[in-house]
Design a protein around this motif. Structure first.
Motif, mmCIF file in Angstrom:
data_model
loop_
_atom_site.group_PDB
_atom_site.id
_atom_site.type_symbol
_atom_site.label_atom_id
_atom_site.label_comp_id
_atom_site.label_asym_id
_atom_site.label_seq_id
_atom_site.Cartn_x
_atom_site.Cartn_y
_atom_site.Cartn_z
ATOM 1 N N SER A 222 0.823 -1.214 0.000
ATOM 2 C CA SER A 222 0.000 0.000 0.000
ATOM 3 C C SER A 222 0.853 1.258 0.000
ATOM 4 C CB SER A 222 -0.903 0.038 1.246
ATOM 5 O OG SER A 222 -2.035 -0.757 1.034
ATOM 6 N N VAL A 223 1.864 1.251 0.862
ATOM 7 C CA VAL A 223 2.755 2.415 0.948
ATOM 8 C C VAL A 223 3.467 2.645 -0.383
ATOM 9 C CG1 VAL A 223 4.884 3.277 2.019
ATOM 10 C CG2 VAL A 223 3.108 2.217 3.435
ATOM 11 N N ARG A 224 3.920 1.553 -0.996
ATOM 12 C CA ARG A 224 4.666 1.697 -2.255
ATOM 13 C C ARG A 224 3.772 2.195 -3.395
ATOM 14 N NH1 ARG A 224 9.069 1.932 0.320
ATOM 15 N NH2 ARG A 224 9.956 0.000 1.147
ATOM 16 N N PHE A 225 2.505 1.745 -3.416
ATOM 17 C CA PHE A 225 1.582 2.294 -4.419
ATOM 18 C C PHE A 225 1.433 3.802 -4.214
ATOM 19 C CE2 PHE A 225 -0.294 -1.931 -5.591
ATOM 20 C CZ PHE A 225 -0.282 -1.748 -6.963
ATOM 21 N N ALA A 226 1.274 4.195 -2.964
ATOM 22 C CA ALA A 226 1.125 5.625 -2.667
ATOM 23 C C ALA A 226 2.359 6.398 -3.143
ATOM 24 C CB ALA A 226 0.889 5.834 -1.175
ATOM 25 N N ASP A 227 3.550 5.811 -2.941
ATOM 26 C CA ASP A 227 4.787 6.476 -3.381
ATOM 27 C C ASP A 227 4.777 6.701 -4.899
ATOM 28 O OD1 ASP A 227 5.695 6.377 -0.801
ATOM 29 O OD2 ASP A 227 7.061 4.672 -1.104
ATOM 30 N N VAL A 228 4.345 5.674 -5.636
ATOM 31 C CA VAL A 228 4.319 5.790 -7.098
ATOM 32 C C VAL A 228 3.346 6.894 -7.516
ATOM 33 C CG1 VAL A 228 3.737 4.633 -9.269
ATOM 34 C CG2 VAL A 228 4.964 3.376 -7.483
ATOM 35 N N TYR A 229 2.156 6.913 -6.890
ATOM 36 C CA TYR A 229 1.171 7.943 -7.257
ATOM 37 C C TYR A 229 1.667 9.341 -6.902
ATOM 38 C CZ TYR A 229 -2.268 4.370 -8.432
ATOM 39 O OH TYR A 229 -2.915 3.325 -9.032
ATOM 40 N N THR A 230 2.379 9.456 -5.798
ATOM 41 C CA THR A 230 2.931 10.768 -5.430
ATOM 42 C C THR A 230 3.848 11.272 -6.538
ATOM 43 O OG1 THR A 230 2.863 10.096 -3.122
ATOM 44 C CG2 THR A 230 4.198 12.023 -3.636
ATOM 45 N N LEU A 231 4.691 10.378 -7.045
ATOM 46 C CA LEU A 231 5.598 10.778 -8.124
ATOM 47 C C LEU A 231 4.824 11.092 -9.408
ATOM 48 C CD1 LEU A 231 8.636 8.337 -7.766
ATOM 49 C CD2 LEU A 231 8.518 10.764 -7.198
ATOM 50 N N LEU A 232 3.851 10.229 -9.736
ATOM 51 C CA LEU A 232 3.070 10.454 -10.962
ATOM 52 C C LEU A 232 2.334 11.792 -10.894
ATOM 53 C CD1 LEU A 232 1.502 6.987 -11.879
ATOM 54 C CD2 LEU A 232 2.972 8.404 -13.341
ATOM 55 N N ASN A 233 1.826 12.112 -9.711
ATOM 56 C CA ASN A 233 1.054 13.355 -9.568
ATOM 57 C C ASN A 233 1.901 14.601 -9.828
ATOM 58 O OD1 ASN A 233 -1.348 12.092 -9.093
ATOM 59 N ND2 ASN A 233 -1.137 12.100 -6.858
ATOM 60 N N LYS A 234 3.213 14.450 -9.606
ATOM 61 C CA LYS A 234 4.104 15.583 -9.900
ATOM 62 C C LYS A 234 4.090 15.926 -11.384
ATOM 63 C CE LYS A 234 8.379 15.087 -8.469
ATOM 64 N NZ LYS A 234 9.601 14.546 -7.833
ATOM 65 N N HIS A 235 3.705 14.932 -12.190
ATOM 66 C CA HIS A 235 3.752 15.134 -13.640
ATOM 67 C C HIS A 235 2.369 15.239 -14.261
ATOM 68 C CE1 HIS A 235 7.954 14.383 -13.080
ATOM 69 N NE2 HIS A 235 7.704 13.206 -12.559
ATOM 70 N N LYS A 236 1.363 15.462 -13.424
ATOM 71 C CA LYS A 236 -0.009 15.643 -13.923
ATOM 72 C C LYS A 236 -0.100 16.940 -14.712
ATOM 73 C CE LYS A 236 -3.446 12.865 -12.270
ATOM 74 N NZ LYS A 236 -4.738 12.585 -12.815
ATOM 75 N N LYS A 237 -0.914 16.896 -15.745
ATOM 76 C CA LYS A 237 -1.143 18.115 -16.508
ATOM 77 C C LYS A 237 -2.586 18.045 -16.991
ATOM 78 C CE LYS A 237 0.988 20.907 -20.052
ATOM 79 N NZ LYS A 237 1.589 20.835 -21.379
ATOM 80 N N GLY A 238 -3.424 18.923 -16.448
ATOM 81 C CA GLY A 238 -4.846 18.855 -16.772
ATOM 82 C C GLY A 238 -5.404 17.514 -16.336
ATOM 83 N N ASP A 239 -6.141 16.870 -17.236
ATOM 84 C CA ASP A 239 -6.686 15.554 -16.918
ATOM 85 C C ASP A 239 -5.659 14.452 -17.178
ATOM 86 O OD1 ASP A 239 -9.100 16.617 -16.252
ATOM 87 O OD2 ASP A 239 -9.925 16.459 -18.293
ATOM 88 N N GLY A 240 -4.547 14.834 -17.782
ATOM 89 C CA GLY A 240 -3.578 13.803 -18.169
ATOM 90 C C GLY A 240 -2.210 14.037 -17.575
ATOM 91 N N TYR A 241 -1.212 13.729 -18.355
ATOM 92 C CA TYR A 241 0.167 13.812 -17.865
ATOM 93 C C TYR A 241 1.041 14.592 -18.831
ATOM 94 C CZ TYR A 241 -1.256 10.385 -14.467
ATOM 95 O OH TYR A 241 -1.898 9.765 -13.431
ATOM 96 N N THR A 242 2.118 15.092 -18.311
ATOM 97 C CA THR A 242 3.073 15.797 -19.137
ATOM 98 C C THR A 242 3.708 14.812 -20.128
ATOM 99 O OG1 THR A 242 4.926 17.330 -19.065
ATOM 100 C CG2 THR A 242 5.064 15.433 -17.627
ATOM 101 N N LEU A 243 4.291 15.314 -21.179
ATOM 102 C CA LEU A 243 4.889 14.428 -22.172
ATOM 103 C C LEU A 243 6.212 13.861 -21.651
ATOM 104 C CD1 LEU A 243 4.173 16.384 -25.482
ATOM 105 C CD2 LEU A 243 2.840 14.566 -24.396
ATOM 106 N N TYR A 244 6.506 12.665 -22.134
ATOM 107 C CA TYR A 244 7.705 11.969 -21.651
ATOM 108 C C TYR A 244 8.964 12.796 -21.899
ATOM 109 C CZ TYR A 244 11.150 8.373 -20.795
ATOM 110 O OH TYR A 244 12.207 7.686 -20.280
ATOM 111 N N ASN A 245 9.022 13.471 -23.021
ATOM 112 C CA ASN A 245 10.250 14.223 -23.318
ATOM 113 C C ASN A 245 10.406 15.485 -22.462
ATOM 114 O OD1 ASN A 245 8.063 15.122 -24.711
ATOM 115 N ND2 ASN A 245 9.071 15.293 -26.708
ATOM 116 N N ASN A 246 9.405 15.753 -21.620
ATOM 117 C CA ASN A 246 9.582 16.836 -20.641
ATOM 118 C C ASN A 246 10.221 16.348 -19.341
ATOM 119 O OD1 ASN A 246 8.435 18.740 -22.307
ATOM 120 N ND2 ASN A 246 6.357 18.369 -21.535
#
Lengths: 276, 410
Positions: A222-246
């Protein structure tokens, strides 16, 4: 698996030894009944079919945009539509003939056979056109519909779930985290997030059973899933995500390491199938 | 059933036991048990067992094995109890691996990844040693700075240092040495796996020496410049020498030592076109024998004041040997390995050199003065460049039943 075989042999040996005279067979010390996970597998089946159904609807919208030549709309719909497929990948991939048609990347299969999402992706982002891609779009609609029909026939087993959860993360480690999945659109993080969500779904369904076996392991996951989402959320953009090359090199390494840190304990999920 | 499967399994015999099949195992638990605990007989050359437990960690005064796999790690948890837990698991695991045993439980479920990654299955212990150290960051991250030894801090920068972050530092290190490269890699891989989520790789280096099979006369190993390296080491078989130069004798570090690691790239193409006389003048030794210039034998004393008939010093003052020797009082225990890592893509030259490793009881009193002299004046600097650097406190040895770092957390 093997444990069960051993115990069966043990019972047989016991019956041979006691065949002459004694009716009583000594019970082996540990029980052999595997836990009943049918409720979980049914729930997962519903989830996966739900995702594939959405995949069909969203793919149709995407493919229609390609067919009418609306490049901007097609680009917008591309990554969110794929996410449904990526979430349900353990099931979607069960059909070995359809997966390459829908999701093969350039070079995965002979050039003449290459179609599907990534073929159109290259048209949209590299060639900047939909012209000549109408047939690929129609084929994609047909293939996803066929997939939806076939999914009905899948027998979802506990094995499929426990291996599927880690497989989803392995997909992330070997392709999405390197930006090799959506190499023209750079929308890899959408696929990344969807794979993680698909793995999390399986974990949540089995969490109760896992807690009975190993509470600390369930808590760690559970903790590790939360860690991954914390990192992913740093790259949120609108409803989606920033581009990989960013992403910076540090971002990529952080994401990759967080997947490794999650997948290692998650790889122990198989203990839910063992007798208590 | 479970107990019996959890028994320690020698790697060489796990295959034999498996071959007999499940039915065979069930014939009689006692018979099968003794089969599984039978240990492979060790041959003294390259297949031996170096005990893990003892007053000092193995892999420091141990005769250098043929291969090294070194990993520097970043600690990603600040929770001391998590760290203690993996150090305990590392202790158990390292002890089993050094005995040539498979780690964890025997693989029995097809739905779980096996505990042991398996590439060392069937291989003997290969004199494996696994040596653990902690870097300055370890104390800072765990809020243990009151325990951080004064000796353990980043090195000052030396002249000509060209250190790169990707080859430097680390909060923990694992030095695995073995007479088989796969056994050494297996050890680090499995230890990192056990601590996954709590540590990450910072940098790693695979390295080698001549093999014992090839070096039947057990000579001092040669580095990639073709010169013997390690001649001036203190005598590892002498307790007093080791106490004088290597082992810390007070505080929680008693029985430990300090480790300096430097990744030294060697410009071998440049060296190869250097005349023999110049090569020897650079090292201050004869290439063939390893003897100090003007002497006959490798272990003849280094006399930096010895002059030729014209009054010139035989061993040039700026030679590596003269500078490293100094007044001869300060010694460090070098235990370096060569590396060859493909090529430098910028130049097309080999990326090869030395993973310099030294052990000393005091970095400030032993390593730093020597390295300062070398960095400022060593003629060898024309042919080498330091790309990486790290310091670690090698933990005291572990007694059976204890665990790595016990005295630190006590």
């Amino acid at each position: 698996m093997k444990k069960r075989t051993l115990t069966v042999l043990m019972l047989m040996a016991g019956s041979v030894l006691t065949a002459c005279g004694n009716e009583e067979i000594t019970e082996p010390a540990e029980t052999t009944t595997a836990p009943d996970l049918s409720k979980v597998t049914n729930e997962y089946r519903d989830y996966a079919i739900g995702e594939i159904s959405l995949f069909v609807t969203e793919t149709e919208k995407f493919a229609e945009a390609v067919k009418v030549g609306d490049i901007e709309l097609a680009k917008e719909l591309y990554a969110p539509a794929r996410a449904h497929y990526e979430r349900a990948e353990p099931i979607a991939e069960a059909f070995g003939d359809l997966d390459p048609k829908i999701d093969a990347r350039e070079g995965d299969i002979p050039a003449a056979e290459w179609g599907g999402y990534h073929r159109i992706e290259k048209g949209l982002w590299i060639d900047g056109t939909t012209e000549g891609y109408e047939e690929y779009a129609q084929q994609l609609i047909d293939d996803t519909k066929l997939l939806r029909a076939k999914v009905e026939t899948v027998d979802v087993t506990p094995d499929m779930l426990v291996t599927g959860a880690v497989d989803l993360l392995n997909e992330v480690s070997t392709s999405k985290v390197k930006g090799e999945e959506d190499r023209y659109s750079h929308t890899d993080l959408y696929d990344f997030a969807a794979n993680v969500e698909g793995a999390e779904k399986i974990f949540r369904l089995l969490q109760g059973d896992l807690e009975k076996k190993d509470e600390a392991l369930a808590a760690e996951i559970s903790v590790r899933f939360a860690d991954v989402y914390t990192l992913l959320n740093k790259h949120k953009k609108g409803d989606g995500y920033t581009l990989y090359n960013n992403l910076s090199e540090t971002d990529v390494k952080e994401l990759s390491q967080s997947i490794d840190a999650l997948a290692e304990p998650l790889s122990q999920l198989g203990i839910v199938t063992e007798a208590l | 059933m479970n107990d019996f499967l959890n028994k320690e399994v020698s790697r060489r015999n796990v295959l034999k036991a498996g071959g007999i099949g499940a039915a065979g195992l069930l014939i009689g638990a006692s018979g099968a048990g003794s089969l599984l605990t039978f240990t492979a007989s060790a041959d003294k050359s390259s297949t031996g067992i170096v005990p893990f437990y003892g007053s000092y960690q193995a892999g420091i005064t141990t005769d250098p094995q043929n291969h090294l796999y070194f990993a520097s790690l970043i600690l990603t948890t600040m929770d001391t109890s998590e760290v203690k837990q993996f150090l305990k698991e590392w202790t158990k695991t390292a002890a089993m691996m050094t005995e040539g045993k498979s780690i964890g439980k025997a693989a029995e479920s097809l739905l779980l990844p096996p505990d042991d990654t398996g590439e060392a299955s069937g291989l003997d212990a290969s004199n494996l040693t696994v040596t653990f150290g902690v870097g300055p960051g370890f104390f800072q991250k765990l809020n243990l700075t009151s325990k951080q030894p004064k000796e353990l801090k980043e090195l000052p920068s030396f002249s000509f240092d060209a250190l790169e972050e990707k080859w430097s530092g680390g909060d923990l290190c694992i030095q695995a040495c073995a007479d088989d490269p796969q056994v050494a890699f297996h050890a680090v891989r499995n230890l990192v796996r056990i601590a996954r989520g709590k540590v990450q790789l910072k940098w790693t280096q695979a390295a080698f020496q001549r093999t014992k099979q090839a070096d039947t006369k057990s000579e001092t190993p040669r580095n990639l410049f073709g010169f013997k390296d390690g001649t001036g080491n203190p005598d590892t078989s002498s307790h007093s020498a080791m106490n004088n130069h290597v082992w810390v004798q007070n505080g929680w570090m008693t029985g430990g030592t300090y480790m300096v690691v430097r990744r030294v790239q060697m410009f071998i193409e440049v060296w190869d076109r250097t005349a023999l006389g110049e090569q020897e003048a650079t090292f201050g030794r004869h290439r063939d024998t390893g003897a100090p210039i003007g002497s006959e034998n490798e272990f003849d004393p280094v006399d930096v004041n010895k002059k030729d008939v014209n009054g010139n010093k035989l061993i040039p003052a700026n030679s590596h040997t003269a500078l490293a020797h100094g007044d001869g009082k300060k010694k460090i225990l070098r235990r370096s390995y060569s590396y060859a890592d493909g090529l430098d893509t910028k130049t097309g030259s080999f990326d090869a050199g030395l993973l310099f490793i030294s052990f000393q009881k005091s970095i400030s009193d032993q390593f730093i003065p020597i390295q300062t002299r070398l960095a400022n004046n060593d003629k060898l600097n024309e042919y080498t460049i330091h790309r990486g650097s790290a310091v670690f406190a090698c933990l005291p040895g572990v007694k059976k039943g204890g665990y790595l770092g016990e005295t630190l957390f006590y």
